[in-house]
Motif scaffolding. Sequence first.
Motif, PDB file in Angstrom:
ATOM      1  N   GLU A  23       0.832  -1.197   0.000  1.00  0.00           N
ATOM      2  CA  GLU A  23       0.000   0.000   0.000  1.00  0.00           C
ATOM      3  C   GLU A  23       0.867   1.248   0.000  1.00  0.00           C
ATOM      4  OE1 GLU A  23      -2.157  -0.694   3.690  1.00  0.00           O
ATOM      5  OE2 GLU A  23      -0.943   0.822   4.703  1.00  0.00           O
ATOM      6  N   ARG A  25       0.479   5.276   1.069  1.00  0.00           N
ATOM      7  CA  ARG A  25      -0.361   6.263   1.745  1.00  0.00           C
ATOM      8  C   ARG A  25       0.081   7.685   1.415  1.00  0.00           C
ATOM      9  NH1 ARG A  25      -3.653   4.463   5.713  1.00  0.00           N
ATOM     10  NH2 ARG A  25      -3.528   2.223   6.171  1.00  0.00           N
ATOM     11  N   TYR A  60      -8.388   3.646  -2.583  1.00  0.00           N
ATOM     12  CA  TYR A  60      -9.537   3.823  -1.704  1.00  0.00           C
ATOM     13  C   TYR A  60      -9.207   4.946  -0.739  1.00  0.00           C
ATOM     14  CZ  TYR A  60     -10.443  -0.919  -3.384  1.00  0.00           C
ATOM     15  OH  TYR A  60     -10.623  -2.033  -4.167  1.00  0.00           O
ATOM     16  N   GLY A  61      -9.943   6.051  -0.816  1.00  0.00           N
ATOM     17  CA  GLY A  61      -9.622   7.194   0.024  1.00  0.00           C
ATOM     18  C   GLY A  61      -8.262   7.735  -0.360  1.00  0.00           C
ATOM     19  N   SER A 117     -21.501   3.576   4.733  1.00  0.00           N
ATOM     20  CA  SER A 117     -20.431   2.721   5.241  1.00  0.00           C
ATOM     21  C   SER A 117     -21.043   1.398   5.653  1.00  0.00           C
ATOM     22  CB  SER A 117     -19.739   3.365   6.451  1.00  0.00           C
ATOM     23  OG  SER A 117     -18.790   2.481   7.002  1.00  0.00           O
ATOM     24  N   ARG A 208      -8.419   0.297   9.205  1.00  0.00           N
ATOM     25  CA  ARG A 208      -8.895   1.159   8.128  1.00  0.00           C
ATOM     26  C   ARG A 208      -8.718   0.480   6.780  1.00  0.00           C
ATOM     27  NH1 ARG A 208      -6.530   7.172   7.080  1.00  0.00           N
ATOM     28  NH2 ARG A 208      -4.625   5.944   6.797  1.00  0.00           N
ATOM     29  N   LYS A 209      -7.668  -0.319   6.656  1.00  0.00           N
ATOM     30  CA  LYS A 209      -7.419  -1.041   5.408  1.00  0.00           C
ATOM     31  C   LYS A 209      -8.587  -1.958   5.079  1.00  0.00           C
ATOM     32  CE  LYS A 209      -4.128  -4.324   3.327  1.00  0.00           C
ATOM     33  NZ  LYS A 209      -2.841  -5.037   3.525  1.00  0.00           N
ATOM     34  N   ASP A 211     -11.664  -1.816   6.385  1.00  0.00           N
ATOM     35  CA  ASP A 211     -12.864  -0.999   6.228  1.00  0.00           C
ATOM     36  C   ASP A 211     -12.962  -0.437   4.811  1.00  0.00           C
ATOM     37  OD1 ASP A 211     -13.335  -1.485   8.889  1.00  0.00           O
ATOM     38  OD2 ASP A 211     -12.701   0.498   9.577  1.00  0.00           O
ATOM     39  N   ASN A 212     -11.845   0.109   4.317  1.00  0.00           N
ATOM     40  CA  ASN A 212     -11.833   0.680   2.969  1.00  0.00           C
ATOM     41  C   ASN A 212     -12.106  -0.388   1.922  1.00  0.00           C
ATOM     42  OD1 ASN A 212     -11.277   3.301   3.761  1.00  0.00           O
ATOM     43  ND2 ASN A 212      -9.062   3.068   3.579  1.00  0.00           N
ATOM     44  N   ASP A 215     -15.816  -1.434   2.008  1.00  0.00           N
ATOM     45  CA  ASP A 215     -16.726  -0.399   1.524  1.00  0.00           C
ATOM     46  C   ASP A 215     -16.631  -0.191   0.016  1.00  0.00           C
ATOM     47  OD1 ASP A 215     -18.009   0.258   3.858  1.00  0.00           O
ATOM     48  OD2 ASP A 215     -16.617   1.834   4.412  1.00  0.00           O
ATOM     49  N   TRP A 216     -15.405  -0.218  -0.512  1.00  0.00           N
ATOM     50  CA  TRP A 216     -15.194   0.168  -1.901  1.00  0.00           C
ATOM     51  C   TRP A 216     -15.145  -0.997  -2.873  1.00  0.00           C
ATOM     52  CZ3 TRP A 216     -14.952   5.243  -3.529  1.00  0.00           C
ATOM     53  CH2 TRP A 216     -14.857   6.214  -2.523  1.00  0.00           C
TER      54      TRP A 216
END
Length: 237
Positions: A23, A25, A60-61, A117, A208-209, A211-212, A215-216
Motif C-alpha cells: 500500500e 499512503r 480507496y480514500g 459505510s 482502516r485497510k 474498512d476501505n 466499503d469500496w
Amino acid sequence: MAYEIEEVRISQEIFYYLLENHELREETEQVLYRAYTEQETVQNLVKSQGEVAGSTIERYGNVIYLIPREENNFLGFSKAQLKSVLCKSNATDRDYYLSQFVILTLLVEFFDGQGSSSKTREYIRVGELQNCISGRLKEGAESTEEQQEEDGIAFSDILQAYEALRSDERGSRARTTKEGFLHQILTFLQKQGLIEYVEQDEMIKTTRKLDNFMDWNLLNQNNYQRIRKVLGVAENE
C-alpha cells in the motif's frame, strides 16, 4: 502511445514501492501518491504493471493498494499455503474450508453492506465470534441437502471439522483446539493488517485497510448477498 522516460521511471518506483509495502499512503509518500493521482499516464503505467503481475491497483480514500488476484500465488497465498498457516498439521480440505468460513463469519459480523459505510460495529469479543461460528454452522447443517448443494458448501462436513477440535477454557493456543484454531486465524489476519487483535481483552477490531476494502470493493450488493447466502443468513435478520 509513447511515454516519457521520467513517466516510466516514476511508475516503476511506485510499483516497486507497492510490491514492498502492498500500500502507498498519501501522508507517508506524498510525492509518489501525487504522481499517481495527478498524472494519468503514470497511473496507467502502474496499472499496466499490476496487470502483468496478476494484480490490480486500486485507490480507496487516500491509500493506493496492490491487490493480488485470487489465482496469484506469488504475491498472494495459495490454498496449500493457507492450509499450512491456518490449520493443524495434516489438515484436510474440511479444515481449510472451516478456516475460510471463520473469516467470512467475521466479515459478516462487522459489515452489513448497507448505507454509506458497511461497518456496523467497532469490535467483537472472541467468545461472541466463537458462538456465531458454532451457531451458523449448526443452522447450515440442519438445512436440506438440496439447499447445501445450491449454496456450494457442505455445512455438515465443516461442522464435523469444527466439532473435532477440542475445547479448552484455559485459552490453549494449540491448533487442535477451537480456541487455538481461532487464535491462529486472528493472528494471521492481524499480520496482514486487516484486524487489530487485542489478546489480553479478547477483542477484535477492524483496521482502516479492511474498512476501505469492504466499503469500496467487496461489499457491492452482488458480492454481499452471495456471502450472506453462503453463510445461510436470513433476509429478514
